[in-house]
Design an enzyme around this catalytic site. Structure first.
Site, PDB file in Angstrom:
ATOM      1  N   CYS A   1     -18.459 -53.698 -20.106  1.00 20.02           N
ATOM      2  CA  CYS A   1     -18.136 -52.563 -19.509  1.00 20.02           C
ATOM      3  C   CYS A   1     -19.063 -51.585 -18.848  1.00 20.02           C
ATOM      4  O   CYS A   1     -20.346 -51.933 -18.455  1.00 20.02           O
ATOM      5  CB  CYS A   1     -17.116 -51.917 -20.466  1.00 20.02           C
ATOM      6  N   THR A   2     -18.957 -50.231 -19.178  1.00 17.92           N
ATOM      7  CA  THR A   2     -20.076 -49.005 -18.802  1.00 17.92           C
ATOM      8  C   THR A   2     -21.416 -49.289 -19.753  1.00 17.92           C
ATOM      9  O   THR A   2     -22.362 -48.339 -19.630  1.00 17.92           O
ATOM     10  CB  THR A   2     -19.467 -47.910 -19.003  1.00 17.92           C
TER      11      THR A   2
END
Length: 317
Positions: A103-104
């Protein structure tokens, strides 16, 4: 024994941590001596995840042994990271045999300069930010994960499980990865270049009822005549007006939308049915196996037969 070090920080996304961790732990259970999973935070203190759970690390990052796989999860804590964490990643990230983000977590890797010159992805909502803030990174917003040499990045949350399964398959073979996937009750069939969204979710829903009906028609009947002229007639518009309105309201051209729906439907039939390639090509509107083959090579880099071989679940008896 491959050491997997998972970096923890406040407001981390819990599933980014636990999803891949369960995959590696499951692989260790079915084949002892494969992985040793450890977690660490900057100061060794417990961290509170974005969902409110508390995770207790095994120790500090400073004291953590050099890992084979360094895994950096995402979450709200990546938006304004502690500069000490960025510094630690910059110093230690290049030393790991394998660098992975979920993800981030890609934002943290990029902030440490570890994605410069590489192809990478992240959660769809942050791809624009990653590209804007780090122009040296070649951001690909579509796949659920991207592998560029020793660096692998994945999209939102559950895609970390897909990427971890792919890494286990690299390390231990397909049967080991399948065993873990079955244990977790997930499919070992999502290739990295599968889109983050289905064709329907990737495009916006048209505001006007005739255009929404056409979108639904395309989805339900990929084998029909889906040329612009035929679709425009269904919407009661001229072909030029229809094409302009469709792109304006959905964000993609009619042709691009049809291509996505047909590819998605063909992939699903290859994965879930024993139908032959010729039959599937007709059912999905390609007409001939060669046309379908060209579409698969262009979008996925694999011919239909190869795609089926790699991603159709093995039969169980």
């Amino acid at each position: 024994m491959r050491t997997v070090l998972v970096v923890l920080f406040d407001a981390v996304q819990s599933l980014d941590v636990t999803g891949p961790t369960e995959v590696f732990a499951g692989a260790e259970t079915c084949r002892a001596g494969s992985y040793r999973v450890r977690t660490a935070s900057l100061d060794g203190a417990p961290v509170r995840t974005s969902s409110g759970l508390t995770l207790v690390p095994d120790g500090t990052l400073a004291e953590a042994p050099a890992p084979h796989t360094l895994l950096v999860p995402g979450g709200r804590g990546t938006r304004r990271p502690d500069p000490r964490l960025t510094d630690w990643l910059r110093e230690h990230g290049s030393r790991a045999d394998r660098l992975v983000s979920v993800c981030t977590g890609a934002l943290l890797l990029a902030g440490a300069g570890l994605l410069d010159g590489r192809r990478a992805t992240t959660h769809w909502a942050y791809c624009d930010r990653l590209a804007r803030d780090h122009p040296a990174v070649r951001v690909d917003p579509d796949p659920i994960y991207v592998r560029d040499g020793r660096v692998s990045t994945s999209a939102g949350v559950t895609s970390g499980i897909d990427l971890a399964l792919a890494l286990v398959e690299d390390d231990l073979g397909r049967e080991a990865a399948l065993t873990v996937a079955r244990h977790l009750v997930v499919f070992l069939r999502r290739p990295g270049n599968q889109a983050q969204f289905s064709a329907q979710l990737a495009a916006q829903t048209a505001r006007r009822e005739p255009l929404r009906e056409v979108q639904q028609w395309i989805t339900e009947r990929p084998g029909e005549d889906l040329r612009v002229e035929a679709l425009a007639a269904r919407a009661g518009l001229s072909p030029r007006h229809f094409a302009r309105a469709f792109q304006s309201e959905t964000g993609v051209t009619p042709g691009r939308y049809v291509d996505r729906v047909r590819l998605e439907h063909a992939r699903r039939l290859l994965e879930d049915t024993p139908d032959g390639v010729a039959e599937i090509s007709r059912a999905c509107g390609y007409g001939t196996p060669e046309a379908m083959r060209r579409a698969f090579l262009r979008a996925l880099g694999a011919a239909p037969a190869e795609y089926r071989r790699r991603f159709r679940p093995a039969p169980t008896h």
